[in-house]
Motif scaffolding. Structure first.
Motif, mmCIF file in Angstrom:
data_model
loop_
_atom_site.group_PDB
_atom_site.id
_atom_site.type_symbol
_atom_site.label_atom_id
_atom_site.label_comp_id
_atom_site.label_asym_id
_atom_site.label_seq_id
_atom_site.Cartn_x
_atom_site.Cartn_y
_atom_site.Cartn_z
ATOM 1 N N ILE A 187 -8.304 0.561 3.572
ATOM 2 C CA ILE A 187 -7.773 1.137 2.331
ATOM 3 C C ILE A 187 -8.090 0.250 1.125
ATOM 4 N N ALA A 188 -7.974 -1.049 1.312
ATOM 5 C CA ALA A 188 -8.202 -1.978 0.193
ATOM 6 C C ALA A 188 -9.679 -2.287 -0.011
ATOM 7 N N THR B 201 2.121 1.757 -3.603
ATOM 8 C CA THR B 201 1.126 2.355 -4.506
ATOM 9 C C THR B 201 0.681 3.743 -4.027
ATOM 10 N N SER B 202 1.391 4.279 -3.044
ATOM 11 C CA SER B 202 1.164 5.634 -2.516
ATOM 12 C C SER B 202 -0.214 5.828 -1.881
ATOM 13 N N GLU B 203 -0.841 4.747 -1.452
ATOM 14 C CA GLU B 203 -2.137 4.879 -0.782
ATOM 15 C C GLU B 203 -1.967 5.311 0.677
ATOM 16 N N ILE B 204 -0.809 4.978 1.235
ATOM 17 C CA ILE B 204 -0.398 5.453 2.553
ATOM 18 C C ILE B 204 1.110 5.650 2.500
ATOM 19 N N CYS C 229 -5.789 7.095 9.081
ATOM 20 C CA CYS C 229 -5.937 5.877 8.266
ATOM 21 C C CYS C 229 -7.152 5.037 8.634
ATOM 22 N N LEU D 69 0.830 -1.210 0.000
ATOM 23 C CA LEU D 69 0.000 0.000 0.000
ATOM 24 C C LEU D 69 0.870 1.269 0.000
ATOM 25 N N SER E 73 2.270 8.128 7.626
ATOM 26 C CA SER E 73 0.826 8.332 7.800
ATOM 27 C C SER E 73 0.443 8.044 9.247
#
Length: 199
Positions: free
Chosen positions: A173-174, A73-76, A85, A70, A80
């Motif tokens: 997130i997913a 893929t720059s999602e966190i 989150c 994650l 963070s």
């Protein structure tokens, strides 16, 4: 040593060590696999090649990989904050706790099983039986409203709750269950399915 002799040797060693479990070994194209002992001693139920074993904290590796994917893929990011989150209230957890703190056991969040103060792991499940724990959120009543165990980043303290929180972050997130994410994003991408042996 040929395969038959290797098999005999493994059987002998298993009996000598009273090994209880399953094994899988590969040397070139040669595969040896088998099982020994009981998966349930009380009922004398034998282990088999498809017996599922709990890996306990071995699953922290997969949690870490999921978080790193994650981050990739720059999602966190590792910086963070937990509070940014998760849409879950942790009234006593410091706002400065980050993904990095959780990964490195330096968050100070309350641990549902603090080995420094608890001797009997089984006692943890008296009021909430383990069979009711089916997903990361099921652990929340064990620590969600407890005070911080230590100041953020003050020391290393092995912490199981931190990895539960990381699992919850993966789920949020997913937008899928933790087990689904691990299976699809790690095992399948590594060419593995539940039914496959390692190797």
């Amino acid at each position: 040593m040929n395969k038959q002799n290797k098999g005999y040797h493994l059987e002998k060693v298993q009996k000598e060590l009273q090994f209880s479990g399953s094994f899988y070994a590969r040397e070139g194209n040669e595969i040896l696999q088998g099982s020994n002992g009981f998966r349930n001693y009380a009922e004398k139920i034998n282990n088999h090649l498809n017996t599922r074993f709990s890996i306990a904290s071995g699953s922290k590796l997969f949690t870490s990989i999921a978080i790193c994917k994650l981050v990739e893929t720059s999602e966190i990011s590792f910086t963070s904050r937990l509070k940014d989150c998760l849409d879950i209230d942790f009234p006593h957890v410091d706002d400065q706790v980050t993904i990095h703190h959780l990964l490195t056991h330096t968050s100070g969040v309350p641990d549902y099983f603090d080995e420094d103060t608890m001797d009997d792991y089984e006692a943890l499940w008296h009021s909430r039986p383990m069979y009711r724990i089916r997903s990361p959120k099921d652990f929340l009543p064990l620590f969600q409203h407890e005070p911080m165990q230590a100041t953020v980043n003050s020391s290393f303290q092995y912490n199981n709750s931190g990895y539960i929180l990381l699992g919850l972050i993966v789920e949020q997130i997913a937008t899928c269950s933790f087990s689904t994410y691990i299976e699809e994003q790690i095992f399948h991408k590594a060419g593995r399915t539940k039914a496959q042996a390692p190797g």
